[in-house]
Design an enzyme around this catalytic site. Structure first.
Site, short mmCIF file in Angstrom:
data_model
loop_
_atom_site.label_atom_id
_atom_site.label_comp_id
_atom_site.label_asym_id
_atom_site.label_seq_id
_atom_site.Cartn_x
_atom_site.Cartn_y
_atom_site.Cartn_z
N CYS A 1 -1.66 14.88 -7.89
CA CYS A 1 -2.52 13.69 -7.87
C CYS A 1 -4.00 14.05 -7.85
O CYS A 1 -4.83 13.31 -8.35
CB CYS A 1 -2.19 12.80 -6.68
SG CYS A 1 -0.55 12.09 -6.79
N HIS B 1 -8.10 7.36 -5.41
CA HIS B 1 -6.77 7.55 -5.99
C HIS B 1 -5.90 6.36 -5.61
O HIS B 1 -5.88 5.94 -4.45
CB HIS B 1 -6.18 8.85 -5.44
CG HIS B 1 -4.77 9.08 -5.84
ND1 HIS B 1 -4.34 8.94 -7.14
CD2 HIS B 1 -3.66 9.43 -5.12
CE1 HIS B 1 -3.05 9.20 -7.20
NE2 HIS B 1 -2.62 9.49 -5.99
N ASN C 1 1.10 4.40 -8.87
CA ASN C 1 0.47 5.72 -8.73
C ASN C 1 0.72 6.51 -10.01
O ASN C 1 1.84 6.96 -10.26
CB ASN C 1 1.08 6.43 -7.51
CG ASN C 1 0.48 7.80 -7.27
OD1 ASN C 1 -0.27 8.32 -8.09
ND2 ASN C 1 0.82 8.40 -6.14
O1 UT7 Z 1 -0.39 10.35 -4.45
C1 UT7 Z 1 -0.09 10.84 -3.18
C2 UT7 Z 1 1.36 10.82 -3.01
N1 UT7 Z 1 2.02 9.76 -2.37
C3 UT7 Z 1 1.56 8.99 -1.39
O2 UT7 Z 1 0.43 9.01 -1.01
C4 UT7 Z 1 2.56 8.08 -0.75
C5 UT7 Z 1 2.31 7.96 0.72
N2 UT7 Z 1 3.30 7.14 1.42
C6 UT7 Z 1 3.48 5.83 1.22
O3 UT7 Z 1 2.86 5.22 0.36
C7 UT7 Z 1 4.43 5.11 2.15
O4 UT7 Z 1 4.86 6.00 3.16
C8 UT7 Z 1 5.69 4.52 1.43
C9 UT7 Z 1 5.27 3.31 0.59
C10 UT7 Z 1 6.35 5.56 0.57
C11 UT7 Z 1 6.70 4.01 2.46
O5 UT7 Z 1 6.07 3.08 3.33
P1 UT7 Z 1 6.22 3.22 4.91
O6 UT7 Z 1 5.54 2.08 5.50
O7 UT7 Z 1 5.73 4.60 5.27
O8 UT7 Z 1 7.76 3.06 5.12
P2 UT7 Z 1 8.81 4.07 5.78
O9 UT7 Z 1 9.01 5.26 4.91
O10 UT7 Z 1 8.42 4.29 7.21
O11 UT7 Z 1 10.11 3.19 5.74
C12 UT7 Z 1 10.22 1.95 6.45
C13 UT7 Z 1 11.53 1.31 6.08
C14 UT7 Z 1 12.73 2.25 6.12
O12 UT7 Z 1 13.83 1.52 6.61
P3 UT7 Z 1 14.31 1.70 8.14
O13 UT7 Z 1 14.62 3.17 8.29
O14 UT7 Z 1 13.12 1.26 8.96
O15 UT7 Z 1 15.49 0.80 8.21
C15 UT7 Z 1 12.96 2.58 4.66
O16 UT7 Z 1 14.30 2.90 4.38
O17 UT7 Z 1 11.45 0.81 4.73
C16 UT7 Z 1 12.59 1.26 4.00
N3 UT7 Z 1 12.23 1.39 2.59
C17 UT7 Z 1 12.34 0.38 1.72
N4 UT7 Z 1 12.79 -0.88 1.86
C18 UT7 Z 1 12.77 -1.66 0.78
C19 UT7 Z 1 11.71 2.46 1.95
N5 UT7 Z 1 11.50 2.15 0.66
C20 UT7 Z 1 11.88 0.87 0.50
C21 UT7 Z 1 11.89 0.02 -0.60
N6 UT7 Z 1 12.35 -1.24 -0.42
N7 UT7 Z 1 11.47 0.37 -1.83
#
Ligand code: UT7
Length: 333
Positions: free
Chosen positions: A118, A260, A290
């Site tokens: 990225c 970004h 992204n």
């Molecule tokens: O370019 C640089 C590279 N990437 C990044 O910068 C990405 C950085 N990270 C993020 O953008 C976020 O961490 C995400 C968008 C990937 C995830 O958001 P989050 O608020 O950190 O969620 P989480 O990983 O803590 O997950 C919360 C819940 C989980 O369920 P439980 O365990 O609480 O029951 C996940 O399984 O959300 C669930 N979850 C989803 N639910 C519905 C994860 N993905 C999804 C989804 N739809 N697509």
């Protein structure tokens, strides 16, 4: 501190290419346990562009490069160097940049790829800056181009919803002037100790490609989203401050931040930490998701076309991504 060197690296032109195929959150709801509401509120993304058969990082880069050359009023044979920033090269080798050089007819340009995921575009900008400020080259084309859709696991809802395809390009040109204008400085960093946070673990040089590795999805993106989120916010805020301090500028001097586009909440957290008001922050994440190394040049082009970058104003580019890599650049237009 800026040395006052009269040789400046100016942005002479910008260009983009986004593939026509659109994948909306509603489309993803049909194949994944997810919802439009979850994706919008957690990321800010509404839709993303996806490469079609026959399209690739080089075909996108050629189109974006042509637009940038046209806007810079520069002929392909005037280019000295083409840097393609990509983590989704067409093939392992030759470099995607060589296909782009051929596609553009840039017969006098050396061409190579760089891999900083990225952060690729800001790293590429930093390399080009050195060639120009040392008077080695006059015109450098820097392109961020990605076909992320080919390396995401479309059954993994925590990663596949985030990424999209596309390309953004700029022509950096040598100019001589007294006032500090153009690219003021670039600042890049890496922490290989955090390489596991976002990784495509499948081996090319590490181990022989095998059916087993393919079945284990080792050739797709694996990401610890939450940990990446936290470190990205910290590093992006830090490097923004570093760029401002280096140029003896302050947050109030910034006309526009072009960050970004990884997650709306990351951008909000970084700019809140720095005390930058929302109206000075450019976002187009809702349309493209992204696009990795293409994200900043696409956003910069769109911000400029929307009239948000005024002559003489200061723009901050800031990024963090896999590696871990992070960086910032300051541009006076
Ligand atoms: O370019 C640089 C590279 N990437 C990044 O910068 C990405 C950085 N990270 C993020 O953008 C976020 O961490 C995400 C968008 C990937 C995830 O958001 P989050 O608020 O950190 O969620 P989480 O990983 O803590 O997950 C919360 C819940 C989980 O369920 P439980 O365990 O609480 O029951 C996940 O399984 O959300 C669930 N979850 C989803 N639910 C519905 C994860 N993905 C999804 C989804 N739809 N697509």
């Amino acid at each position: 501190m800026n040395t006052g060197n009269k040789i400046r690296a100016e942005i002479a032109g910008t260009g983009i290419f986004l593939p026509g195929k659109v994948l909306t959150n509603a489309d993803l709801e049909k194949t994944l346990d997810t919802s439009d509401e979850w994706i919008r509120t957690r990321t800010g993304i509404c839709e993303r562009r996806i490469a079609d058969e026959g399209e690739s990082s080089s075909t996108f880069a050629i189109q974006a490069g042509k637009m940038a050359l046209k806007s810079a009023r520069i002929q392909p044979n005037e280019l000295d160097l083409i840097i393609v920033c990509t983590s989704t090269p067409d093939i392992l080798f030759p470099a995607t940049a060589c296909f782009v050089q051929n596609g553009l007819g840039a017969v006098n340009a050396a061409a190579y790829d760089i891999s900083a995921v990225c952060s690729g575009f800001v790293f590429g900008l930093s390399i080009a800056e050195q060639y120009i400020k040392s008077s080695r080259y006059r015109h450098v084309l820097i392109i961020g181009s990605e076909t992320n859709s080919r390396i995401v696991d479309w059954s993994d809802r925590s990663t596949c919803i985030l990424f999209g395809d596309g390309a953004g390009a700029i022509v950096l040109k040598k100019s001589e002037m007294n006032e500090p204008r153009g690219l003021l400085s670039t600042h890049i960093h890496s922490d290989g100790g955090k390489s596991d946070l976002i990784i495509v673990p499948g081996g090319i040089g590490k181990k022989t490609i095998s059916h087993e590795a393919i079945d284990k999805k080792e050739y797709f993106i694996h990401m610890s989203g939450n940990a990446t989120f936290k470190v990205a916010v910290k590093r992006m805020a830090e490097v923004s401050k570093e760029a401002l301090d280096f140029n003896e500028l302050s947050v109030e001097d910034i006309g526009l931040v072009v960050p970004h586009q990884a997650n709306r909440r990351i951008i909000d957290a970084v700019t809140d930490k720095l005390g930058i008001p929302k109206e000075k922050v450019f976002m187009n994440i809702e349309k493209y998701g992204n696009t990795s190394s293409a994200s900043i040049p696409i956003a910069m082009h769109e911000a400029s076309k929307a009239g948000l970058i005024k002559p003489g104003s200061l723009t901050l580019l800031v990024v963090a991504g896999a590696g871990l890599t992070w960086g910032a650049a300051l541009i006076r237009w």
